[in-house]
Scaffold this motif. Sequence first.
Motif, mmCIF file in Angstrom:
data_model
loop_
_atom_site.group_PDB
_atom_site.id
_atom_site.type_symbol
_atom_site.label_atom_id
_atom_site.label_comp_id
_atom_site.label_asym_id
_atom_site.label_seq_id
_atom_site.Cartn_x
_atom_site.Cartn_y
_atom_site.Cartn_z
ATOM 1 N N SER B 22 1.397 -1.679 0.178
ATOM 2 C CA SER B 22 0.257 0.006 0.069
ATOM 3 C C SER B 22 0.804 1.314 -0.114
ATOM 4 O O SER B 22 2.080 1.122 0.207
ATOM 5 C CB SER B 22 -0.935 -0.008 1.118
ATOM 6 O OG SER B 22 -1.602 1.390 1.563
ATOM 7 N N SER B 24 -0.141 5.178 0.664
ATOM 8 C CA SER B 24 -0.471 6.803 0.141
ATOM 9 C C SER B 24 0.099 8.166 0.023
ATOM 10 O O SER B 24 1.199 8.253 1.019
ATOM 11 C CB SER B 24 -1.785 6.810 1.791
ATOM 12 O OG SER B 24 -0.924 6.933 2.717
ATOM 13 N N ARG B 68 -5.683 2.393 -8.514
ATOM 14 C CA ARG B 68 -5.350 3.857 -7.462
ATOM 15 C C ARG B 68 -7.396 4.133 -7.185
ATOM 16 O O ARG B 68 -7.049 4.663 -8.700
ATOM 17 C CB ARG B 68 -4.676 4.118 -8.766
ATOM 18 C CG ARG B 68 -4.244 6.054 -7.658
ATOM 19 C CD ARG B 68 -3.904 6.824 -9.410
ATOM 20 N NE ARG B 68 -3.668 8.116 -8.461
ATOM 21 C CZ ARG B 68 -2.665 8.412 -8.087
ATOM 22 N NH1 ARG B 68 -2.312 9.397 -10.222
ATOM 23 N NH2 ARG B 68 -2.924 10.497 -7.557
ATOM 24 N N SER B 72 -5.479 9.447 -3.543
ATOM 25 C CA SER B 72 -4.353 9.492 -2.430
ATOM 26 C C SER B 72 -3.346 7.849 -2.300
ATOM 27 O O SER B 72 -2.713 7.779 -1.685
ATOM 28 C CB SER B 72 -5.136 9.370 -0.910
ATOM 29 O OG SER B 72 -5.685 11.297 -1.273
ATOM 30 N N PHE B 73 -4.111 7.154 -2.929
ATOM 31 C CA PHE B 73 -4.071 5.913 -2.397
ATOM 32 C C PHE B 73 -3.127 4.933 -3.731
ATOM 33 O O PHE B 73 -4.279 5.290 -4.785
ATOM 34 C CB PHE B 73 -5.043 4.991 -1.646
ATOM 35 C CG PHE B 73 -5.368 4.950 -0.400
ATOM 36 C CD1 PHE B 73 -5.721 5.988 -0.112
ATOM 37 C CD2 PHE B 73 -4.782 4.418 0.855
ATOM 38 C CE1 PHE B 73 -6.546 6.606 1.151
ATOM 39 C CE2 PHE B 73 -4.434 4.556 1.944
ATOM 40 C CZ PHE B 73 -5.709 5.690 2.326
#
Lengths: 112, 112
Positions: B22, B24, B68, B72-73
């Motif tokens: 992950s 962010s 995506r 943000s992530f």
Amino acid sequence: QQQVKQSPQSLIVQKGGISIINCAYENTAFDYFPWYQQFPGKGPALLIAIRPDVSEKKEGRFTISFNKSAKQFSLHIMDSQPGDSATYFCAARKGGYNKLIFGAGTRLAVHP
Amino acid sequence: DAMVIQNPRYQVTQFGKPVTLSCSQTLNHNVMYWYQQKSSQAPKLLFHYYDKDFNNEADTPDNFQSRRPNTSFCFLDIRSPGLGDAAMYLCATSKGQGNEQFFGPGTRLTVL
């Protein structure tokens, strides 16, 4: 044509000395040349960058020298300190693109 | 502080067991990148998102996928990790095309 060749692979410098790392490229479409500093277990961090319209850029103890005709650029670290011990990567990027082409890296050790 | 965050920092998985890494960011950058960095080597770009547009590198194995869900992530999925996929995986972001890339601290993946 896409490669960036970096030397030396490793470098040992005494505290207070000058560290010099060299890079060469072939692709004349490259127009942005950053240097990244990476400490063990961390991500690379941008140190200093140059574009080919200037021959030198200085930020504190760090200087990039750029020779457009020779297609070479180098990083000079003046008054090297033990805290500068890290791996340094040169990189290059074509104008308008996102992809960075990295050199193989130089492991710098500054001895007290 | 605005930054790029990667979770977990260390990930151990078994051969063939899917794993997700992950990333962010609080920089509100529209471009996000995934790099693979093997020991003592330069970072190698796997793919990147320019806004929602996915850009895969030609030599990235099909075993690597990305998602995506929002600005943000960004996630890196490795469908069937092999021993050769053990590496540091770096996420980076930039604002627009051709601008400075900011790297996260990386996730070190071990494959048993």
